[in-house]
Design an enzyme around this catalytic site. Structure first.
Site, PDB file in Angstrom:
ATOM      1  N   LYS A  78       0.885  -1.171   0.000  1.00 18.50           N
ATOM      2  CA  LYS A  78       0.000   0.000   0.000  1.00 18.50           C
ATOM      3  C   LYS A  78       0.921   1.219   0.000  1.00 18.50           C
ATOM      4  O   LYS A  78       1.210   1.816   1.037  1.00 18.50           O
ATOM      5  CB  LYS A  78      -0.925  -0.041   1.223  1.00 18.50           C
ATOM      6  CG  LYS A  78      -2.135   0.868   1.092  1.00 18.50           C
ATOM      7  CD  LYS A  78      -3.176   0.522   2.135  1.00 18.50           C
ATOM      8  CE  LYS A  78      -4.198   1.631   2.288  1.00 18.50           C
ATOM      9  NZ  LYS A  78      -4.909   2.018   1.077  1.00 18.50           N
TER      10      LYS A  78
HETATM   11  N1  PY5 Z   1      -7.973  -1.113  -2.823  1.00 21.82           N
HETATM   12  C1  PY5 Z   1      -7.325   0.057  -2.727  1.00 21.82           C
HETATM   13  C2  PY5 Z   1      -6.592   0.570  -3.911  1.00 21.82           C
HETATM   14  C3  PY5 Z   1      -7.340   0.771  -1.526  1.00 21.82           C
HETATM   15  O1  PY5 Z   1      -6.691   1.940  -1.443  1.00 21.82           O
HETATM   16  C4  PY5 Z   1      -8.069   0.265  -0.432  1.00 21.82           C
HETATM   17  C5  PY5 Z   1      -8.128   1.020   0.860  1.00 21.82           C
HETATM   18  C6  PY5 Z   1      -8.753  -0.949  -0.576  1.00 21.82           C
HETATM   19  C7  PY5 Z   1      -8.668  -1.613  -1.793  1.00 21.82           C
HETATM   20  C8  PY5 Z   1      -9.529  -1.572   0.546  1.00 21.82           C
HETATM   21  O2  PY5 Z   1      -8.675  -2.026   1.541  1.00 21.82           O
HETATM   22  P1  PY5 Z   1      -9.138  -2.146   3.065  1.00 21.82           P
HETATM   23  O3  PY5 Z   1     -10.429  -2.851   3.046  1.00 21.82           O
HETATM   24  O4  PY5 Z   1      -8.063  -2.938   3.708  1.00 21.82           O
HETATM   25  O5  PY5 Z   1      -9.248  -0.772   3.587  1.00 21.82           O
HETATM   26  N2  PY5 Z   1      -7.990   2.407   0.749  1.00 21.82           N
HETATM   27  C9  PY5 Z   1      -7.704   3.284   1.856  1.00 21.82           C
HETATM   28  C10 PY5 Z   1      -8.776   3.214   2.932  1.00 21.82           C
HETATM   29  O6  PY5 Z   1      -8.518   3.664   4.026  1.00 21.82           O
HETATM   30  C11 PY5 Z   1      -7.525   4.695   1.367  1.00 21.82           C
HETATM   31  C12 PY5 Z   1      -8.692   5.315   0.693  1.00 21.82           C
HETATM   32  C13 PY5 Z   1      -8.602   6.778   0.535  1.00 21.82           C
HETATM   33  O7  PY5 Z   1      -9.893   2.733   2.682  1.00 21.82           O
END
Ligand code: PY5
Length: 307
Positions: free
Chosen positions: A162
């Site tokens: 990430k």
């Molecule tokens: N895919 C991407 C590209 C992401 O950035 C995120 C989370 C997810 C999937 C989902 O992952 P998780 O369920 O573990 O959160 N994005 C971050 C979040 O905090 C940043 C978003 C602005 O949800």
């Protein structure tokens, strides 16, 4: 929608510092080359018990360590120390519910692409953050459009990290989606298979079967995605991880995004093709997700860290 609400303290390199003083030098390595890794986490307050819980904090901090390993960054704090620091930061800011943003970045010290010699800085910030994709997104759903930008290849920026750098790709797709009047973009990978949103994983339902692209299609191993897979199994909703095409999106009965920021957001249309109002499986999973996050189910107690 995405404005930051300032609170009192940010944890930086082992101590709480006043919000306004949590700054970095303009020549910090990560500002120039996107060499940071980060997390996004939520803390929920149960409206019934008034207790607050961070959702899957250990899993997030373990993923942060995995991201850092891929990026060859040594985090000078263990997973347990980062968890304790998170709890300390939320308590210091007196936040019953909030979004939490840990960031590990390469600071000021060297200016070449080679990061050797740049210090590692670690911050944990938190602030109140409402529904990421809009005030009524969780209830009524959002529109989405398939982006003309492709998801970064797994051999360019690996999906398991990430990395801040990955979000230049997301940003391009997000801005394009906005220009087209959509609430979010859906990225295809280089082979043209459905990958994920700009900050969310994606699920579709067709004929009662829930499906989501496999990690091998180049998406982030989302913790909310994993939670939905676990909960679907518990609820006896048939679920498969399978590659999806663009037309699978158009003909789905239900589509939803998952993410820590986006939570479980229904998608009502894709490229102007109507999917419809949030469907029964989406709603069932959403309800269960929040019950668990609010601490209503002892079975999932190990997913929660009480504040
Ligand atoms: N895919 C991407 C590209 C992401 O950035 C995120 C989370 C997810 C999937 C989902 O992952 P998780 O369920 O573990 O959160 N994005 C971050 C979040 O905090 C940043 C978003 C602005 O949800």
């Amino acid at each position: 929608m995405a404005d930051i609400t300032e609170v009192e303290f940010i944890w930086k390199n082992g101590e709480l510092v006043p919000w306004a003083e949590a700054t970095t030098h303009v020549l910090s390595h990560s500002l120039h080359y996107g060499s940071g890794v980060f997390e996004g986490i939520r803390c929920y307050k149960d409206p019934d018990s008034d207790k607050s819980f961070v959702f899957r904090l250990r899993d997030h901090m373990e993923r942060l360590h995995r991201s850092a390993k891929i990026a060859s960054i040594e985090i000078p704090y263990t997973v347990d120390e980062l968890m304790e620091a998170t709890v300390e930061t939320i308590r210091a800011n007196h936040l019953p519910s909030c979004y939490i943003r840990p960031l590990v970045y390469r600071g000021y010290g060297v200016m070449g692409v080679d990061p050797t010699g740049a210090p590692t800085d670690v911050i944990i910030a938190c602030w109140p953050w409402d529904a990421y994709l809009g005030p009524d997104a969780l209830e009524n759903g959002i529109s989405a459009g398939v982006s003309s930008w492709r998801q970064r290849s797994i051999n360019a920026i690996p999906p398991a990290v990430k990395a801040t750098a990955a979000y230049f790709n997301s940003l391009m797709a997000k801005l394009e989606a906005k220009e087209h009047g959509y609430g979010e973009a859906i990225m295809l990978n280089e082979e043209g298979r459905v990958c994920e949103g700009t900050g969310e994983n994606l699920f579709v339902v067709r004929d009662g079967i829930l499906s989501t692209p496999p990690l091998s299609d180049g998406l982030l191993e989302g913790i909310t995605r994993d939670s939905v897979l676990v909960v679907a199994d518990e609820l006896d909703i048939p679920c498969v991880e399978e590659s999806l095409t663009r037309s699978d999106l158009y003909i789905a009965d239900e589509v939803f995004f998952t993410g820590s920021a986006a939570e479980l957001t229904p998608v009502g249309s894709i490229d102007g093709r109507v999917i419809g109002k949030p469907g029964p499986i989406t709603k069932q999973l959403q309800d269960r997700f929040f019950q668990i996050a609010y601490g209503h189910d002892e079975e999932y107690a190990d997913w929660l860290t009480e504040i």
